[in-house]
Design a protein around this motif. Structure first.
Motif, short mmCIF file in Angstrom:
data_model
loop_
_atom_site.label_atom_id
_atom_site.label_comp_id
_atom_site.label_asym_id
_atom_site.label_seq_id
_atom_site.Cartn_x
_atom_site.Cartn_y
_atom_site.Cartn_z
N ARG A 51 36.27 4.64 49.92
CA ARG A 51 37.46 3.95 50.64
C ARG A 51 36.89 2.96 51.64
NH1 ARG A 51 40.75 9.58 50.95
NH2 ARG A 51 39.46 10.65 49.62
N ARG A 52 37.60 2.14 51.91
CA ARG A 52 37.38 1.12 52.99
C ARG A 52 38.06 1.75 54.40
NH1 ARG A 52 33.81 -2.17 52.97
NH2 ARG A 52 33.80 -3.94 51.89
N HIS A 53 37.12 1.60 55.29
CA HIS A 53 37.57 2.19 56.68
C HIS A 53 37.79 0.94 57.41
CE1 HIS A 53 36.76 6.39 56.07
NE2 HIS A 53 35.78 6.01 55.18
N SER A 54 38.67 0.66 58.09
CA SER A 54 39.05 -0.53 58.87
C SER A 54 38.27 -0.37 60.30
CB SER A 54 40.58 -0.20 59.17
OG SER A 54 41.25 0.77 59.83
N GLY A 55 37.84 0.41 60.69
CA GLY A 55 37.11 0.63 61.73
C GLY A 55 36.60 1.98 62.48
N ARG B 76 34.11 4.75 69.16
CA ARG B 76 34.16 3.47 69.64
C ARG B 76 32.85 2.59 69.44
NH1 ARG B 76 36.84 4.96 75.54
NH2 ARG B 76 38.67 6.17 74.87
N SER B 77 31.69 3.45 69.33
CA SER B 77 30.58 2.55 69.16
C SER B 77 30.30 2.13 67.76
CB SER B 77 29.58 3.18 69.75
OG SER B 77 29.09 4.57 68.86
N PHE B 78 31.13 2.57 66.73
CA PHE B 78 31.01 2.10 65.24
C PHE B 78 31.39 0.78 65.28
CE2 PHE B 78 32.88 1.99 61.13
CZ PHE B 78 31.93 1.95 60.31
N GLN B 79 30.43 -0.04 64.85
CA GLN B 79 30.92 -1.27 64.48
C GLN B 79 30.85 -1.70 63.13
OE1 GLN B 79 28.00 -3.40 67.04
NE2 GLN B 79 29.13 -2.91 68.93
N PRO B 80 32.06 -1.94 62.12
CA PRO B 80 32.02 -1.96 60.68
C PRO B 80 31.33 -3.39 60.47
CG PRO B 80 34.38 -1.96 61.60
CD PRO B 80 33.24 -1.60 62.92
N GLU B 81 31.29 -4.18 61.40
CA GLU B 81 30.66 -5.55 60.77
C GLU B 81 29.23 -5.49 60.93
OE1 GLU B 81 31.39 -5.44 65.03
OE2 GLU B 81 32.69 -5.28 63.47
N THR B 82 28.60 -4.53 61.58
CA THR B 82 27.26 -4.21 61.78
C THR B 82 26.48 -3.65 60.49
OG1 THR B 82 27.28 -4.41 64.29
CG2 THR B 82 25.29 -3.51 63.13
N ALA B 83 27.40 -2.24 60.33
CA ALA B 83 26.81 -1.39 59.31
C ALA B 83 27.86 -0.84 58.78
CB ALA B 83 25.85 -0.49 59.91
N SER B 84 27.59 -0.14 57.65
CA SER B 84 29.02 0.46 56.88
C SER B 84 29.09 1.84 57.52
CB SER B 84 28.73 0.80 55.27
OG SER B 84 27.55 1.54 55.14
N LEU B 85 30.11 2.51 57.19
CA LEU B 85 30.52 3.91 57.77
C LEU B 85 29.27 4.75 57.08
CD1 LEU B 85 32.10 5.64 59.59
CD2 LEU B 85 33.48 6.17 57.70
N ARG B 86 29.04 4.59 56.20
CA ARG B 86 28.11 5.37 55.46
C ARG B 86 26.56 5.52 56.11
NH1 ARG B 86 24.11 5.26 51.66
NH2 ARG B 86 23.94 7.09 50.17
N THR B 87 26.16 4.38 56.34
CA THR B 87 24.90 4.07 57.07
C THR B 87 25.00 4.69 58.25
OG1 THR B 87 24.65 1.92 55.66
CG2 THR B 87 23.40 2.29 57.68
N TRP B 88 25.96 4.23 59.03
CA TRP B 88 26.28 4.72 60.25
C TRP B 88 26.18 6.38 60.35
CZ3 TRP B 88 30.71 6.77 63.44
CH2 TRP B 88 30.58 6.85 64.57
#
Length: 181
Positions: free
Chosen positions: A7-11, A60-72
């Motif tokens: 699923r896509r996470h918006s952020g 708040r520190s999760f940046q979807p443009e930098t890495a995917s949620l899975r990677t994070w």
């Protein structure tokens, strides 16, 4: 091989529903990774729980443009696995030890003396440190169970274990112990 749709996470993971979706999507993979790395089902489950707790706190520190949620999430889980492995490596060998009043037949006097010294060292610790060390290491209980019993967060139990082990090491060194514990 079965592909699982992601699923896509918006952020962020700031709300409960987003965290729940992330858990449903990634908890299984994280568990398999942790179990493969740590070799213990209970500890692997705790690592996954800690991963999502840290992710929620740092949403708040999760940046979807930098890495995917899975990677994070995997990077968080990898750090937790490393922390657990380091803690295991530095942990005194107390979990499998016999209680001081029941020495083994092979070296009864030596084990009795060691047990009494460890007991004395534990008495010198603060009540908070002694309590979590006894529950987690001597009684081999998961940190989550101890946290529930004491009514404190699991992270607090882990922190007390970490600092309790450091304090125990210092006390044992003051008592003349050197080298590996």
């Amino acid at each position: 091989m079965r592909l699982i749709p992601q699923r896509r996470h918006s952020g962020g993971l700031g709300d409960e529903s987003a965290l729940r979706v992330a858990y449903e999507d990634h908890a299984g993979e994280l568990f398999r990774f942790a179990h493969r790395s740590l070799g213990d089902i209970g500890v692997a489950e705790e690592a996954v729980q800690e991963t999502f707790l840290r992710a929620w706190r740092a949403a708040r520190s999760f940046q979807p443009e930098t890495a995917s949620l899975r990677t994070w999430l995997f990077s968080i889980c990898r750090n937790i696995v490393i922390d657990i492995s380091r803690a295991r490596a530095s942990r005194p060998l107390m979990a499998g030890a016999e209680p001081p009043d029941t020495p083994s037949a092979s070296r009864p006097l030596e084990e009795l003396v060691v047990g009494l010294q460890v007991e004395e060292a534990l008495r010198r610790l603060s009540e908070q440190h002694r309590q979590v060390l006894v529950e987690v290491h001597l009684r081999d209980r998961p940190a989550a169970d101890v946290a529930a019993q004491l009514g404190i967060p699991e992270g607090t139990v882990r922190s007390r274990v970490y600092y309790g082990l450091k304090a125990l090491k210092l006390v044992l060194e003051e008592m003349g112990w050197h080298g590996e514990y």
